[in-house]
Design a protein around this motif. Structure first.
Motif, PDB file in Angstrom:
ATOM      1  N   ASN A  51      53.802  83.453  34.961  1.00  0.00           N
ATOM      2  CA  ASN A  51      53.057  84.655  35.336  1.00  0.00           C
ATOM      3  C   ASN A  51      52.827  84.658  36.845  1.00  0.00           C
ATOM      4  O   ASN A  51      52.159  83.773  37.384  1.00  0.00           O
ATOM      5  CB  ASN A  51      51.723  84.694  34.590  1.00  0.00           C
ATOM      6  CG  ASN A  51      51.033  86.031  34.712  1.00  0.00           C
ATOM      7  OD1 ASN A  51      51.108  86.699  35.738  1.00  0.00           O
ATOM      8  ND2 ASN A  51      50.349  86.431  33.653  1.00  0.00           N
ATOM      9  N   LEU A 161      54.447  89.213  27.224  1.00  0.00           N
ATOM     10  CA  LEU A 161      53.272  88.394  27.499  1.00  0.00           C
ATOM     11  C   LEU A 161      52.416  88.386  26.240  1.00  0.00           C
ATOM     12  O   LEU A 161      52.188  89.456  25.644  1.00  0.00           O
ATOM     13  CB  LEU A 161      52.446  88.986  28.635  1.00  0.00           C
ATOM     14  CG  LEU A 161      52.926  88.823  30.073  1.00  0.00           C
ATOM     15  CD1 LEU A 161      52.023  89.648  30.981  1.00  0.00           C
ATOM     16  CD2 LEU A 161      52.890  87.367  30.473  1.00  0.00           C
ATOM     17  N   GLY A 170      56.516  91.978  29.467  1.00  0.00           N
ATOM     18  CA  GLY A 170      56.420  91.011  30.552  1.00  0.00           C
ATOM     19  C   GLY A 170      57.388  91.342  31.675  1.00  0.00           C
ATOM     20  O   GLY A 170      58.030  92.406  31.681  1.00  0.00           O
TER      21      GLY A 170
END
Length: 336
Positions: A51, A161, A170
């Motif tokens: 991330n 995600l 994501g």
């Protein structure tokens, strides 16, 4: 069977974050206690996340706010790794078009490069990372810059995600937009399953035998396999039992556990595929139509037995529970 905890065999534990330690902004049950126990025992641990929406210090603050022990030095992010890679390839002061969160802009600036937002600023590279507010305008500028010859670096390609409401798009989904528009792949992908974050963590701690802990077969576990490291899959995030049974060799973990409590269980009780105990347990047979699960025991042991059947060479098949205990285990595993 040795009663020694799994973690005893390793000199560093490298945790993924989303789906392992927390979901968005909520700690996963048991995570706070597990990491605190590692710290209390004096064990080394680090965090490696794909991330790119937060810097290391921000991630550490988020973790400590949840009660999870963390310092900025313990956190390796794909944003920081991508910025470091660009600094190694580009001259100081080079313009880089950043598609992502403010954290990625800050990382690029911190290594002596100049973040820009438009193709008309003649960027020599595009770096693309997850940002919850990334939209068409940023992607359009990136497309124009790459077509003009800019190097295209993606922090990671996670399609989703994890979140308390279920998987969300994501960075891989955003990369797919440019991949479709440009008709090609990024020049470089920095994050997992590339092994760089894991090898950097091992180097930082001087570890000879790290253990990778993750929730995704396609990033955490594949990255560990590529790095030649043992791994523990926890079933608290993206990849579930059905994914594990069907996993190809390059995405198979060394161990599987329901959650981070598995770090303190005996290694042989978590190793996958599992061996049938001498006194009985679960039995998987092939009746020519599908698998039949019979016996009794913990659901996780049933999963390990099913992995043994699937990974022995044949394709994954529909499984039916013979005993009442087998049917209950399959229901708990989501395989019914």
């Amino acid at each position: 069977m040795s009663a020694a905890p799994l973690v005893d065999a390793y000199d560093l534990v490298v945790f993924d974050l989303d789906g392992v330690i927390f979901l968005i902004d909520r700690p996963i049950p048991g995570a706070v206690e597990a990491v605190a126990r590692l710290g209390g025992d004096g064990r080394a641990f680090a965090y490696a996340t794909n991330n790119a929406s937060r810097r290391s210090a921000d991630v550490a603050d988020l973790l400590t706010g949840m009660g999870v022990p963390a310092t900025a030095d313990q956190v390796l992010t794909s944003a920081g790794a991508a910025a470091t890679l660009l600094a190694e390839r580009l001259p100081a002061g080079a313009p880089v078009l950043v598609v992502g969160a403010p954290a990625l802009h800050a990382e690029v600036r911190a290594v002596g490069l100049v973040p820009v937002t438009g193709a008309e600023e003649a960027p020599v590279a595009v770096v693309q990372g997850y940002g919850p507010r990334v939209g068409w305008a940023e992607l359009a500028e990136a497309s124009l810059a790459v077509r003009a010859g800019a190097l295209w670096v993606a922090t990671n390609t996670d399609r989703t995600l994890p979140s308390p409401r279920g998987p969300l798009p994501g960075n891989g989904s955003l990369v797919a937009v440019l991949r479709t528009a440009l008709g090609r792949e990024p020049d470089v992908v920095v994050g997992k399953p590339e092994p760089a974050l894991f090898t950097a963590a091992a180097h930082r701690y001087g570890a000879a035998r790290p253990l990778v802990v993750g929730d995704r077969l396609d990033t955490d576990i594949e990255g560990a396999v590529r790095a030649g490291l043992d791994s523990l899959l926890v079933l608290t995030g993206v990849s579930g039992p059905a994914d594990l049974i069907a996993a190809p060799p390059g995405r198979r973990p060394t161990y599987v556990a329901a959650d981070l409590g598995g770090l303190f269980a005996p290694a042989d009780a978590l190793r996958v595929p599992g061996k049938e105990p001498a006194g009985g347990g679960w039995r998987v047979t092939d009746d020519g139509v599908g698998w039949r699960l019979d016996g009794a025991g913990a659901p996780l042991d049933a999963l390990r037995a099913l992995c043994a059947a699937a990974w022995s060479g044949g394709p994954a098949r529909r499984v039916t529970g013979v005993s009442a205990q087998a049917r209950a285990a399959l229901k708990e595993l989501g395989l019914d």
